[in-house]
Design a protein around this motif. Structure first.
Motif, PDB file in Angstrom:
ATOM      1  N   GLU A 180       5.562   1.594   7.787  1.00 49.16           N
ATOM      2  CA  GLU A 180       6.475   0.953   6.831  1.00 49.16           C
ATOM      3  C   GLU A 180       7.920   1.357   7.054  1.00 49.16           C
ATOM      4  O   GLU A 180       8.838   0.584   6.767  1.00 49.16           O
ATOM      5  N   ASP A 239      -5.027  -1.849  -0.253  1.00 48.04           N
ATOM      6  CA  ASP A 239      -4.064  -2.928  -0.468  1.00 48.04           C
ATOM      7  C   ASP A 239      -2.876  -2.795   0.482  1.00 48.04           C
ATOM      8  O   ASP A 239      -2.400  -3.784   1.062  1.00 48.04           O
ATOM      9  N   ARG A 240      -2.397  -1.591   0.635  1.00 49.70           N
ATOM     10  CA  ARG A 240      -1.266  -1.378   1.548  1.00 49.70           C
ATOM     11  C   ARG A 240      -1.648  -1.720   2.987  1.00 49.70           C
ATOM     12  O   ARG A 240      -0.873  -2.315   3.733  1.00 49.70           O
ATOM     13  N   MET A 244      -1.905  -5.657   3.253  1.00 49.65           N
ATOM     14  CA  MET A 244      -0.599  -6.299   3.211  1.00 49.65           C
ATOM     15  C   MET A 244       0.206  -5.983   4.473  1.00 49.65           C
ATOM     16  O   MET A 244       0.853  -6.869   5.054  1.00 49.65           O
ATOM     17  N   CYS A 276      -1.212  -8.031   7.350  1.00 53.09           N
ATOM     18  CA  CYS A 276      -0.840  -9.449   7.282  1.00 53.09           C
ATOM     19  C   CYS A 276       0.625  -9.655   7.663  1.00 53.09           C
ATOM     20  O   CYS A 276       0.980 -10.689   8.252  1.00 53.09           O
ATOM     21  N   LYS A 277       1.452  -8.726   7.345  1.00 54.26           N
ATOM     22  CA  LYS A 277       2.863  -8.847   7.686  1.00 54.26           C
ATOM     23  C   LYS A 277       3.112  -8.610   9.181  1.00 54.26           C
ATOM     24  O   LYS A 277       3.941  -9.276   9.792  1.00 54.26           O
ATOM     25  N   LEU A 305      -3.381  -9.843  -4.143  1.00 52.70           N
ATOM     26  CA  LEU A 305      -2.676  -9.743  -2.861  1.00 52.70           C
ATOM     27  C   LEU A 305      -1.914 -11.022  -2.579  1.00 52.70           C
ATOM     28  O   LEU A 305      -0.791 -10.986  -2.025  1.00 52.70           O
ATOM     29  N   LYS A 313       1.302 -11.093  -4.396  1.00 48.58           N
ATOM     30  CA  LYS A 313       2.297 -10.180  -3.823  1.00 48.58           C
ATOM     31  C   LYS A 313       2.919 -10.757  -2.559  1.00 48.58           C
ATOM     32  O   LYS A 313       4.080 -10.467  -2.247  1.00 48.58           O
ATOM     33  N   LEU A 314       2.159 -11.531  -1.867  1.00 44.35           N
ATOM     34  CA  LEU A 314       2.649 -12.064  -0.589  1.00 44.35           C
ATOM     35  C   LEU A 314       3.108 -13.509  -0.716  1.00 44.35           C
ATOM     36  O   LEU A 314       3.408 -14.154   0.304  1.00 44.35           O
ATOM     37  N   GLU A 326       6.046 -15.081   1.179  1.00 47.74           N
ATOM     38  CA  GLU A 326       6.092 -14.891   2.641  1.00 47.74           C
ATOM     39  C   GLU A 326       5.023 -15.797   3.250  1.00 47.74           C
ATOM     40  O   GLU A 326       3.827 -15.493   3.176  1.00 47.74           O
ATOM     41  N   PRO A 373       2.408 -14.206   6.087  1.00 45.81           N
ATOM     42  CA  PRO A 373       1.398 -13.305   5.526  1.00 45.81           C
ATOM     43  C   PRO A 373       0.388 -14.031   4.654  1.00 45.81           C
ATOM     44  O   PRO A 373      -0.791 -13.646   4.622  1.00 45.81           O
ATOM     45  N   LEU A 394      -3.480 -13.841   5.223  1.00 48.41           N
ATOM     46  CA  LEU A 394      -4.409 -13.373   4.189  1.00 48.41           C
ATOM     47  C   LEU A 394      -5.549 -14.363   4.013  1.00 48.41           C
ATOM     48  O   LEU A 394      -6.709 -13.982   3.874  1.00 48.41           O
TER      49      LEU A 394
END
Length: 1929
Positions: free
Chosen positions: A1561, A1600-1601, A1604, A1607-1608, A1642, A1645-1646, A1649, A1652, A1656
């Protein structure tokens, strides 16, 4: 350099991120120099190849078709291999041209033809085996080519046949069946390409194949079936070819094989079939001769087909006939052809008794060809005879066939005509052969036997005579053999046989004499008539008269060989009343030519004393010749009248003085024959009595003849009278011959006649003592036992009747009677012995004491012993008291007695031992030798007395006998074998004990005599004898001086006078004696060193001239020199002066002599010379080693190498010892080593190892072995055929290492490593390299380094060397070996590092090669070291202070662990590596340590050991790492450690996962380079993936992290590929229930974007896809909720391309799962979704129709349930006013996709019309929709089955042609065109509807529209296949 670390890091790069490396330079192999230039890159190579291809196109345009393949990389739909094969075959004829070579270089570089297609590449170069291009090409081929169709062919070929010569090629093909098959297959493939390329030149390949096959077959004793099959395939293929070179090849090979192999019938059928095709193309003379050969050698030919083939070749035969007179060889060719045609005719002949009812056209044609050719061309005797026999047998068969049985009369008549024509030709031109043709009695009158023409038939009598001559067995026997007996009237069998054949005999006798002479050979003519003359005793005279007439005729007389015999036989007819025969004789030619016969014929028939007159004539002409003929002729002895006639003539002749002209010996033989052939008869009335010497003989002659004829034998009176007049009995030999007849005569009943003859003998010798002597001599000389016995009886009577007893025992030497009598005591016949002993008893009555009486008494006393065993006489004499004086008296008498009595009495003389008696016997032997007689007596003397003669050899008689005996050439028989007396004498005299007391003067005299004798006789036995004599050095020196006539042999002149050959002959004999004598001498006993100077002087004489021949004398001289040196102690040799030695002569012998034995001897002598003067020898011996490579070593002789090696062992130490200082010694040793190494190319392979090993051992293995190895590779670095020479050198050095111990070998290899990485001036000077380094180009020292590394690579990869090291590691020296391996490994690491740090001046190519080889050496060393030992060594290396060593030690851990079978103990390296990883200050070493830890942890069995690396490689350590590469390595290591740690790693999972996520990150991309960032991303993601896979349950807090972040990062340019792998891992390892429960959160949150979000959705689909259908229902709610929200993404985002892409990904993910449901389950889900979406806004509708389109595309024709919805909803949406263009586009796309797989059957007509109207209305809207609209209408048209609907659609479209917009009309025309294309001719149904509209358009205002319409009409006509103008009329 690509290190192990670099390779591992490169493997982490994804394919998309790997850098693309474009290498513009190209590497070898190279075929020629220009291709190997440094500035020659690939572009220039391709350019040169293109230009070269253009030049080749000028030569042959066929090369143009390969431009696309070579230059443009296009294949024209053909396989790569096919094109390359064609191109290589086409290039082969032009290989010597540079353009072809450039093209070949391109094929090698670009297409790797030397590796992928080695066979074709090799075959294209093989015809040029003596050119460099071939050598370079073969060197380019890999040892085991990858594309080889025939495994292992190339290594075998390269080993045994490269460099290639004719002889080596022959032998390899003969020995290697696979290579023969390879060549044959390649030749077949070449033949196939000739069909496609008729202009292809194949002369070189075909010539090579012929040469190779014939040469190989000559090297084989037989031709195997397999080899014959290969060659036969080529032959059959060749005969079918249209290429003349290939056809000729097949013809030549077939002509060679046919005489050597007998093919089976099936094979011959194939050959004939192929040959038939060949003949059709060309009926050449070559084909004709091949056909002849086939017929003559093969038995399994089909006769019928063969005859037709021969007939088809008639033009070739006519060509040969027309060439007669121009070429002499043509005659032989035609003769062979005619003989072959006759052979074919012979196979068609009927059996002996079969008829000939029909024939064939082929037979008639063959006969016609034979008759026509035979008439024009001369034939051999054999051929003429053979075709005559064939024609004759055919005529016989035709003649015995009845006319009514002949089926095909015209053909038979033609056969008969041709046969008669042939017979006429044979008769006219070959009369001798004509006569020999076999004919039977029934058909003999078909031919004339002596006339001029064939048509003249012979007379009946001639025919009968001819039949009798040919077929009568009795006549045939009489012609072949002359009888040796005369059948009498009582011989009824003979008379019966003659009467039985009387008709044939009469027929023969009735013809003319000339006819008989013509029909019968000369000898047969004489034999026949003489046999008939003596076998017709009872026939009338008229039957005998014709025989006499033929014999006495002129023609017959000339054919009589023995005319005297015939004279005597004919004269016998004048002794009887035979008027008829006498008249025939008188009137004959013979009577006029013979003087004797002429004189007899002159006598009147009325002469009353005819017999006496004839005898008178005979005695006048009686001669030695007449008597000789009578003695030699067996037939004459059977004529009693001739015997009487000759005796009467002889009796009359002896009364005259001229009887002396008659030879006494012939007369004696004549009378002896008369006596031996005299036999008793039944009518015998003769008695021997007194006769009157001068009686009246007026009627006596006639009476004697009449009586003899009446009684059947000659009267005794006539015989005795002739013997009396001869008066020869006084002669001993004559008397002996007549005495030998007496016993036979007595046995035959002629006792009175025998007594009369004996009386004549006594009368001729009146002295009774002489008569006694005569009897004794007859007894001695005669071989007839009965004659001896008779004479001994007569002697006994004489002794009893007369007082001769005292005379017998007289002591005078002249008295020969005692020895003559005593010889009979030792006779082989017991009767003779007994009667001889009876005579001795009579002698015992003598009262006088004489010296002979003791011998007589001794013999009488031991009569029994002597009779029982004759061989014990010597033993009896020893026991008796016979004085030697008595034996001496008898010896003298025996010597002087006639007949050589000594031989018979030799056993009596064995006791004689006195000097005088031995000398007398030797003197007697010498006399016999001088006369050249009585060799058997001399043999006995040698056997009995040779030892005593040698004892008194100093006496003249003994010495004379010995010397003369050694010179004798007389032959004797010993043990059944013939040998010489001299041989026997020398064999009996060879014992050294016999000569122990012989004085030196005598020995020297004998040596001198034997030397003189050596020029005249065999010398072997003389040498053997002299070898055993006690000769001295002075004797040999004296004789050498005498031979050369010079006291100082060292001053012999160079040129001798005439007679030098004789001098040398004697010298050689003396040398031969010395050669055999010296080995028996004791070491140091005599001063043999005195011979050294004379021998060197003679050696100088022998070596005169520039060229030394392989002379025997030279070798002998050297051999003696060597033996003299060996007999002389070293101390004496050292005391010699250097002037006494001439080493330069020895050197000259070695350098110039071609004889290996000469060089061997000279080397050994030179080695011994070193003891005297080492310095002098050093100066002269260096030239030996310098020259040795080009001369000595080339001779492959086992003995030569043995001697050479021995010379090295002696000379090299001597040379070294001559050096005063260590430096000088090293320099000299290097010079010697260099000399030998430079000559090693001439050393045979199997000798090299032993030779160099001995040399290095002599110099010192530790110091010079490594130098010799480096020198060897240096000499080959720039040689021709470099690859082959390098391979040979490597193999030699490996074998050399096999001779030394392992420690010595490893020590040498270590020295090579250490010294090669050093660049010192001393080393450069040592190896002959320039001291100053080159600034530009390849430095020689670097090249030598590369060569040395290549050698090390080969050695360390050799299995034998590796296994040897392995054995030693288990032995006693394992500690030393381990230490050496440690040093070698450390040295290899340092060498590698040294080479990597080369200066920039070193060319990159060379630097790369050196470093790669150094790395390869290191790898091989690691592979060599056992794993446990490796661990020990690496542990020591890791503690090294040298960072380079630490780095290399770590680099190879992975490789070694992969090779190891067991990794137990590897954990010992874990702690040192962890320490290095944490504390190492060099990043590269730190990386390697981390990767090493990673590898070791995978192999650790005890996971508790992993706690240490986990503790040290903690997040804080990871955070402290600043280098991206090190960080990547650390993360990889940590991830692998925690993967295998199991429960041990659980405590560390949270910290590691947190650190990985934080790092991902917070990664700062701007501070590092792209490649480093990629490495970091990859390592972090890999680490995260492995944690997830192994500890999935422990990272829920971070899930979750992780999702995500994944996917990014998927769309990240650097991390994307590895993130995709991580996502796949998440989908596989996370439960769908867990993931779906988090999915909506999720997604939220995405949501902003797009990428992502799509990722997902894909993750959810991937995760759910692994569920079964039943499991999907349990999560369907969560799944539908997620995708319901996700599919609203378009509604909540701005329209963009990214939105479209994201929605497409979501739909694809949704369908991935839902379509896994069955159709019935899917329909509700689909309807539920559609019902929700159809009421939405435009964005929702677009999403709906996009989804429907994707479903339709996936379900295809299964989507029928949704067609109606799509069409109805689509119609309503299009017709609505407030819809957007995007919605219409979505609807049109959906309709197009759905109707592409389904039919329109669900709509009513109204709905259909509404749909059509709605679609057509779109043309009025945006032009962007027109294309999609057109597709939709076309698909709708195709999906409409109802004609009404279709017509409506068509009409509606036609109506649109009236649209005001020209663009719309253009679109409609295009649409109609597609209707026509789709509907084809069915469109004609609606064509009338379209015509009005089209007519309007044809007049459209817009020209483009009009033209478009015209094109449409043309398209219609093309599609319909007819003109449609009528529709427009």
């Amino acid at each position: 350099m690509a290190t192990s670390l670099a390779r591992q890091l490169a493997a982490l790069r994804t394919p998309a991120s790997a850098p693309v490396i474009q290498d513009t330079a190209y590497c070898g192999p190279f075929l020629f120099t220009e291709a190997n230039q440094d500035n020659c890159d690939f572009a220039s190579l391709q350019l040169n190849a293109g230009e070269s291809l253009s030049k080749l196109c000028e030569i042959d345009v066929v090369f143009a078709r390969f431009t696309r393949f070579l230059i443009e990389d296009r294949l024209d739909e053909r396989l790569d291999s096919e094109v390359i094969e064609e191109l290589l075959f086409l290039l082969s004829p032009y290989v010597l041209l540079r353009p072809a070579q450039w093209v070949l270089q391109l094929l090698i570089t670009k297409h790797k033809v030397h590796y992928k297609y080695p066979e074709i590449f090799f075959f294209s170069l093989l015809p040029y085996y003596d050119y460099d291009i071939y050598s370079q090409g073969v060197a380019a081929i890999e040892t085991v080519p990858g594309g080889a169709s025939y495994p292992n062919w190339f290594p075998k070929f390269k080993q045994s046949c490269f460099p290639t010569t004719k002889l080596s090629l022959y032998r390899h093909i003969a020995a290697d069946r696979g290579f023969l098959k390879l060549l044959s297959d390649l030749m077949l493939r070449l033949s196939k390409h000739v069909v496609a390329y008729p202009s292809l030149k194949v002369k070189r390949q075909s010539s090579l194949y012929v040469m190779a096959i014939l040469g190989a077959l000559e090297n084989r004793r037989d031709l195997g079936e397999e080899q014959a099959m290969y060659i036969l395939q080529v032959i059959l293929n060749s005969l079918k070819s249209n290429n003349n070179d290939i056809v000729s090849m097949g013809q030549i090979i077939l002509s060679y094989i046919l005489p050597r192999v007998t093919f089976k019938e099936k094979t011959m059928t194939k050959i004939s079939k192929s040959f038939k095709n060949c003949i059709k193309k060309s009926a050449s003379v070559e084909n004709l001769m091949l056909m002849v050969l086939m017929v003559r050698t093969q038995e399994n030919l089909n006769t019928e087909k063969t005859v037709k083939l021969m007939i088809s070749l008639e033009p070739a035969l006519n060509t040969c006939v027309n060439m007669l007179g121009e070429d002499e060889s043509v005659e032989g060719i035609i003769d062979n052809i005619i003989y072959t045609l006759a052979l074919l005719l012979k196979k068609t002949l009927p059996e002996e008794d079969e008829l000939y009812p029909s024939s064939t056209h082929e037979t008639v044609k063959i006969l016609s060809i034979v008759s026509g050719s035979a008439k024009k061309a001369p034939l051999s005797s054999e051929s003429a005879m053979f075709i005559g026999e064939i024609a004759y047998k055919l005529l016989r068969a035709i003649n015995r066939t009845p006319v009514e049985d002949i089926i095909d009369k015209p053909l038979v008549e033609q056969v008969k005509f041709s046969c008669e024509k042939i017979m006429k030709i044979i008769h006219e031109s070959y009369s001798a052969e004509y006569q020999r043709i076999e004919m039977d009695t029934d058909n003999v009158d078909m031919f004339f036997m002596g006339g001029d023409t064939l048509e003249n038939r012979p007379a009946e009598g001639l025919v009968s005579a001819k039949k009798a001559i040919m077929n009568n067995k009795l006549i045939g026997h009489f012609m072949e053999n002359l009888l040796n007996f005369r059948p009498g009237s009582a011989d009824r069998g003979v008379a019966k046989l003659v009467r039985k054949n009387r008709v044939d005999i009469s027929a023969v006798l009735k013809v003319e004499t000339g006819f008989l002479v013509e029909q019968i050979e000369k000898e047969g003519f004489e034999n026949l008539l003489l046999n008939l003359l003596v076998t017709l005793p009872s026939f009338p005279m008229k039957d005998k008269a014709p025989v006499v007439k033929h014999l006495c005729a002129e023609v017959g007389f000339k054919n009589i060989s023995n005319k005297i015999r015939l004279e005597l036989i004919l004269i016998s007819f004048f002794l009887k009343e035979m008027k008829i025969i006498q008249n025939v004789i008188r009137g004959s030619y013979f009577s006029r030519e013979s003087p004797l016969l002429s004189s007899v014929c002159a006598l009147s028939d009325d002469n009353p004393d005819m017999i006496e007159s004839v005898v008178e004539k005979v005695q006048i002409f009686l001669s030695n010749e007449v008597l000789t003929v009578f003695l030699q002729d067996a037939l004459l002895g059977n004529f009693l009248e001739i015997k009487v006639l000759l005796l009467l003539g002889l009796r009359a002749r002896l009364d005259y003085e001229d009887s002396l002209n008659l030879d006494k010996e012939i007369l004696v033989k004549f009378m002896l024959k008369i006596l031996k052939e005299t036999k008793k008869t039944e009518k015998d009335v003769f008695e021997a009595g007194n006769f009157k010497e001068n009686g009246k003989e007026s009627k006596e002659t006639q009476n004697l003849l009449s009586s003899a004829l009446n009684n059947g034998r000659i009267s005794d009176e006539l015989i005795l009278r002739v013997l009396h007049k001869m008066n020869f009995m006084s002669d001993i030999s004559t008397a002996q011959q007549f005495m030998e007849t007496l016993p036979v005569m007595i046995e035959n009943g002629f006792k009175e006649l025998a007594c009369s003859i004996e009386g004549l003998i006594k009368t001729s010798i009146p002295d009774e003592f002489e008569l006694l002597k005569l009897y004794l001599q007859v007894v001695k000389n005669s071989r007839m036992e009965k004659c001896k016995y008779l004479c001994l009886q007569r002697i006994g009577k004489l002794l009893e009747e007369n007082n001769y007893l005292a005379l017998m025992l007289q002591e005078q030497p002249e008295n020969c009677l005692p020895p003559l009598l005593l010889t009979q005591i030792f006779s082989c016949n017991d009767s003779i012995k007994k009667i001889a002993f009876s005579l001795l008893k009579l002698l015992m009555k003598v009262t006088d004491e004489t010296k002979l009486k003791p011998i007589i008494s001794f013999l009488c006393a031991h009569k029994t012993e002597i009779l029982s065993q004759e061989g014990n006489i010597a033993l009896l004499l020893k026991k008796s008291e016979v004085e030697e004086s008595s034996l001496i008296v008898l010896l003298e008498q025996a010597i002087l007695a006639p007949g050589n009595c000594v031989e018979g009495l030799i056993d009596l003389f064995t006791p004689l031992k006195s000097k005088n008696s031995v000398c007398r016997i030797a003197q007697f032997g010498s006399d016999l030798l001088s006369k050249g007689s009585c060799s058997s007596t001399v043999k006995l003397i040698i056997e009995r007395f040779v030892k005593r003669i040698i004892k008194y050899i100093s006496e003249k008689p003994c010495l004379q006998f010995f010397l003369e005996g050694t010179q004798s050439t007389q032959s004797i028989e010993v043990a059944g074998l013939q040998t010489r007396l001299s041989t026997l004498l020398l064999e009996k005299s060879t014992s050294a004990k016999l000569w122990q007391d012989t004085n030196a003067e005598t020995l020297e005299g004998m040596l001198k005599q034997f030397i003189a004798l050596s020029m005249e006789t065999q010398t072997f036995q003389l040498i053997q004898l002299l070898t055993n004599l006690k000769l001295t050095v002075s004797m040999f020196l004296t004789q050498l001086k005498n031979i050369w006539n010079h006291q100082d042999l060292a001053k012999i002149k160079v040129n001798e006078e005439t007679g030098e050959s004789g001098v040398w002959s004697q010298t050689l004999f003396l040398f031969e004696v010395l050669e055999s004598f010296l080995p028996k001498e004791q070491f140091g006993e005599q001063k043999w060193e005195l011979m050294i100077q004379p021998l060197f002087a003679l050696l100088r004489k022998s070596t005169e001239g520039e060229v030394i021949e392989s002379s025997y004398k030279l070798n002998l001289n050297l051999s003696i020199l060597l033996k003299v040196f060996n007999l002389t102690p070293d101390l004496r040799l050292k005391q010699l002066s250097s002037k006494d030695l001439e080493p330069e002569l020895l050197t000259n012998c070695i350098r110039k002599s071609s004889n290996p034995e000469t060089r061997q001897l000279a080397l050994r002598v030179l080695a011994r010379c070193a003891m005297t003067s080492p310095e002098f020898v050093l100066q002269n011996s260096m030239t030996i080693f310098t020259f040795m490579g080009s001369h000595l070593l080339r001779m492959d002789s086992k003995h030569s190498y043995k001697i050479a090696c021995e010379a090295i062992d002696v000379i090299v130490p001597a040379i070294q010892s001559a050096c005063s200082t260590q430096i000088q010694r090293q320099k000299t040793s290097l010079d010697i080593l260099n000399s030998f190494i430079n000559a090693e190319e001439d050393v045979p392979e199997h000798r090299y190892t032993e030779f160099i090993y001995r040399l290095v051992r002599a110099l010192g293995i530790d110091a010079y072995l490594w130098i010799s190895m480096v020198l060897s590779v240096k000499t080959r670095a720039k040689s021709k055929n470099r690859s082959y020479q390098t391979e040979l050198t490597h193999r030699r050095q490996t074998d050399l290492l096999g001779r030394v111990t392992v420690s010595e070998g490893l020590g040498s290899l270590l020295r090579i490593m250490v010294n090669m990485r050093t660049d010192a001036p001393q080393l450069r000077q040592m190896f002959g390299v320039a001291i100053d380094r080159k600034e530009i180009g390849n430095d020689d020292w670097d090249v030598l380094r590369l060569s040395a590394l290549l050698l090390l690579t080969h050695v360390f990869s050799t299995g034998t060397f590796i296994s040897k090291i392995g054995k030693e590691l288990l032995g006693e020296e394992k500690e030393k070996i381990q230490e050496l391996l440690h040093l070698i490994m450390e040295s290899s690491i340092l060498s590698l590092e040294s080479y990597e740090s080369f200066p920039s001046t070193v060319p990159n190519k060379l630097k790369t090669s050196i470093t790669s080889q150094a790395e390869r050496v290191l790898e091989l060393i690691l592979a060599l070291v056992p794993f446990q030992l490796y661990l020990k060594i690496v542990g020591q290396l890791l503690d090294s202070q040298n960072s380079v060593i630490r780095k290399r030690a770590m680099e190879v851990i992975k490789t070694k662990m992969e090779e190891a079978e067991s990794t137990s103990g590897v954990s010992t390296l874990l702690a040192p590596l962890v320490k290095l990883a944490v504390k190492e200050d060099k990043p590269q070493n730190q990386q390697i340590a981390l990767l090493g830890i990673r590898q070791i942890c995978k192999q650790v069995e005890d996971t508790s050991l992993l706690r240490v690396p986990l503790e040290h490689l903690n997040p804080s350590f990871l955070t402290s790492i600043k280098n991206p590469s090190v960080l990547g390595a650390a993360v990889l290591a940590l991830s692998d450690i925690i993967s295998v740690a199991g429960i041990v790693g659980v405590p560390f999972v949270t910290g590691i996962t947190s650190w990985l996520l934080n790092s991902l990150e917070t990664l700062n991309e701007s501070s590092e380079e792209e490649k480093d960032i990629r490495i970091v991303y990859s390592s972090l993601l890999v680490g995260l993936q492995k944690v997830l896979e192994n500890f999935g349950g422990f990272i829920n807090p971070f899930l979750d992290r992780v999702i995500m972040l994944t996917c990014k990062l998927i769309n990240h340019p650097l991390a994307g590929p590895r993130a995709s792998v991580l996502m796949t891992s998440i989908g596989e390892n996370i439960s769908p229930h867990i993931l779906l429960s988090r999915a909506k959160i999720l997604l939220e949150k995405l949501w902003n974007e797009p990428e992502p979000v799509a990722n997902l959705a894909g993750l959810i689909a991937c995760n759910s896809k692994k569920l079964e259908r039943g499991q999907l229902s349990s999560v369907s709610k969560q799944f539908m909720e997620f995708f319901t929200v996700a599919l609203t993404y378009r509604t909540k985002q701005k329209p963009s391309e990214q939105t479209e892409k994201t929605e497409a990904e979501i739909i694809s993910s949704f369908l991935t799962v839902t379509l896994r449901l069955c159709l019935e389950d899917f329909k509700p889900v689909f309807q539920q979704f559609i019902n929700k979406q159809k009421l939405g806004d435009d964005a929702t509708l677009i999403t709906m129709f996009n989804l429907i389109e994707r479903v339709g595309a996936r379900l295809k024709n299964l989507f029928g349930f949704g067609v109606e919805f799509v069409l109805t909803e689509g119609t309503s949406i299009i017709r609505s006013q407030n819809r957007s263009t995007n919605v219409v586009a979505a609807v049109l796309g959906c309709i197009t996709t759905v109707l592409s797989y389904n039919r329109v059957s669900c709509l009513s007509q109204t709905q259909f019309e509404e749909l059509v109207a709605a679609l057509i209305s779109v043309y009025q809207e945006d032009d962007d929709l027109h294309q999609k609209l057109e597709e939709s209408i076309v698909v709708l048209s195709a999906a409409t089955d109802d004609d009404t609907n279709w017509k409506h659609l068509n009409f509606t479209v036609l109506m649109s042609l009236r649209d005001p917009e020209a663009s719309v009309r253009m679109k409609i025309i295009q649409l109609i065109r597609r209707f026509v294309t789709s509907r084809s001719d069915t469109y004609l149904v609606v064509l009338p509807d379209a015509v009005p509209f089209l007519s309007e358009i044809l007049e459209d205002d817009d020209q483009d529209v009009e033209n478009c319409c015209k094109e449409l009409i043309q398209h219609m006509e093309t599609t319909f296949g007819q003109n449609i103008e009528t529709y427009f009329m």
